[in-house]
Design an enzyme around this catalytic site. Structure first.
Site, PDB file in Angstrom:
ATOM      1  N   HIS A   1      31.471  23.162  44.470  1.00  0.00           N
ATOM      2  CA  HIS A   1      31.018  21.993  45.754  1.00  0.00           C
ATOM      3  C   HIS A   1      29.772  21.490  45.198  1.00  0.00           C
ATOM      4  O   HIS A   1      28.946  22.303  45.347  1.00  0.00           O
ATOM      5  CB  HIS A   1      30.938  22.994  47.004  1.00  0.00           C
ATOM      6  CG  HIS A   1      30.362  22.049  48.208  1.00  0.00           C
ATOM      7  ND1 HIS A   1      31.021  21.612  49.193  1.00  0.00           N
ATOM      8  CD2 HIS A   1      29.024  21.637  48.349  1.00  0.00           C
ATOM      9  CE1 HIS A   1      30.179  20.850  50.200  1.00  0.00           C
ATOM     10  NE2 HIS A   1      28.878  21.031  49.513  1.00  0.00           N
TER      11      HIS A   1
ATOM     12  N   CYS B   1      22.769  17.363  52.793  1.00  0.00           N
ATOM     13  CA  CYS B   1      22.642  18.459  53.547  1.00  0.00           C
ATOM     14  C   CYS B   1      21.486  18.159  54.272  1.00  0.00           C
ATOM     15  O   CYS B   1      20.260  17.852  53.721  1.00  0.00           O
ATOM     16  CB  CYS B   1      22.295  19.781  52.823  1.00  0.00           C
ATOM     17  SG  CYS B   1      22.074  21.059  53.970  1.00  0.00           S
TER      18      CYS B   1
ATOM     19  N   ASN C   1      27.541  14.543  48.528  1.00  0.00           N
ATOM     20  CA  ASN C   1      28.241  15.118  47.513  1.00  0.00           C
ATOM     21  C   ASN C   1      28.670  14.254  46.476  1.00  0.00           C
ATOM     22  O   ASN C   1      28.867  12.938  46.492  1.00  0.00           O
ATOM     23  CB  ASN C   1      29.807  15.572  48.387  1.00  0.00           C
ATOM     24  CG  ASN C   1      29.073  16.382  49.774  1.00  0.00           C
ATOM     25  OD1 ASN C   1      28.636  16.031  50.438  1.00  0.00           O
ATOM     26  ND2 ASN C   1      29.744  17.861  49.504  1.00  0.00           N
TER      27      ASN C   1
END
Length: 310
Positions: A205, A238, A247
């Site tokens: 991730h 985040c 991301n």
């Protein structure tokens, strides 16, 4: 390098959670339904956190009830504790995405617990899931370093991975939560964990905080990683990380994989269309590049207009 990989789309949750303006529930549902038609096999649709902590996810149950579930797709959601797991199971979520940060500082900011408390919460979530239609899918946040503490404990990460495997997590994603990794650190971390846990199915991730998210993904491919998470249009960031960036962009990563002859099972043209849809929903340009520049395989007339891509 594997010739086929699996991508989990996390845009509807990880991508939208940092948005300041609430995205209407019906638009979230429309985005998820469009993603369900692209060939993706996993979509993280929401999170069952307290709405005061992440207001963008206050409509979790409504989103889960409103989407059109397509056969063959696992619909996941982030759950931080047993109460969130109970809500997710009741909502029919397939994959309970659980994660704890190796870093105490980050974990306190992210889920209001120390790392040790978070590991206890994982046990409680697993008990909630046991005997239901839901399964747990693991995540280890700040696996490559923390912006508050720097390097993280290798011993603690080994202990966390062992716990997740013991609880039956079929995949454990190593998260570069704040984008501090580099390709060499990806390789060294993956090789270390594989040597200690050869039975573990690891995933990545990755965030593009410093512009090398795709390079880190390539390092993962070189290590034989088959499971990746990405966010449509490069959405996200985040809310508990300084100067957060999204991301890795799902369609950009899929484009690279296809150009390298790696199969994903995804219709790239359909995915690009959804990225443009996400851009329209948010009303601003998103970081994804392929939706702006087109695929490398596309040919152009010599007299075609030259347009600068921002």
């Amino acid at each position: 390098m594997s010739r086929r990989i699996e991508i989990s789309e996390v845009g509807p949750r990880d991508g939208l959670q940092i948005e300041r303006n609430f995205v209407p529930t019906e638009q979230k549902i429309a985005l998820i339904d469009a993603l369900s038609k692209t060939g993706l096999s996993k979509i993280e649709i929401t999170g069952f956190a307290h709405p005061k902590v992440i207001p963008q996810l206050a409509d979790a149950e409504t989103v889960a009830a409103g989407i059109r579930r397509a056969p063959g797709i696992r619909y996941g959601a982030f759950v931080p504790n047993a109460r969130g797991a109970e809500r997710a199971v009741a909502a029919g979520i397939d994959d309970l995405k659980i994660g704890v940060a190796v870093s105490d500082s980050f974990n306190r900011l992210n889920v209001r617990m120390t790392t040790e408390q978070g590991m206890q919460a994982i046990d409680e979530i697993a008990r909630v899931a046991r005997g239901t239609q839901s399964r747990i899918v693991g995540g280890i946040a700040t696996a490559f370093g923390c912006p508050y503490e720097g390097p993280v404990s290798r011993e603690r990460m080994h202990r966390m991975l062992a716990q997740l495997l013991e609880l039956g997590a079929p995949i454990v994603y190593l998260a570069d939560t704040t984008g501090v990794a580099n390709p060499d650190r990806i390789r060294r971390t993956v090789e270390d964990l594989r040597a200690a846990f050869p039975q573990a199915e690891l995933g990545l991730h990755l965030h593009n905080t410093r512009g090398i998210g795709i390079a880190n993904a390539l390092a993962g491919l070189d290590c034989g990683i088959k499971h990746f998470e990405g966010s449509i249009g490069g959405l996200g960031g985040c809310p508990f990380a300084p100067r957060a960036v999204g991301n890795i962009c799902t369609e950009d990563f899929v484009h690279m994989a296809h150009e390298m002859g790696i199969e994903t099972g995804i219709d790239l043209d359909a995915l690009i269309a959804v990225a443009r849809q996400a851009q329209e929903i948010l009303g601003r340009p998103l970081p994804g590049m392929v939706m702006k520049s087109g695929k490398a395989s596309e040919l152009h007339a010599m007299d075609a207009a030259r347009v600068k891509v921002d």
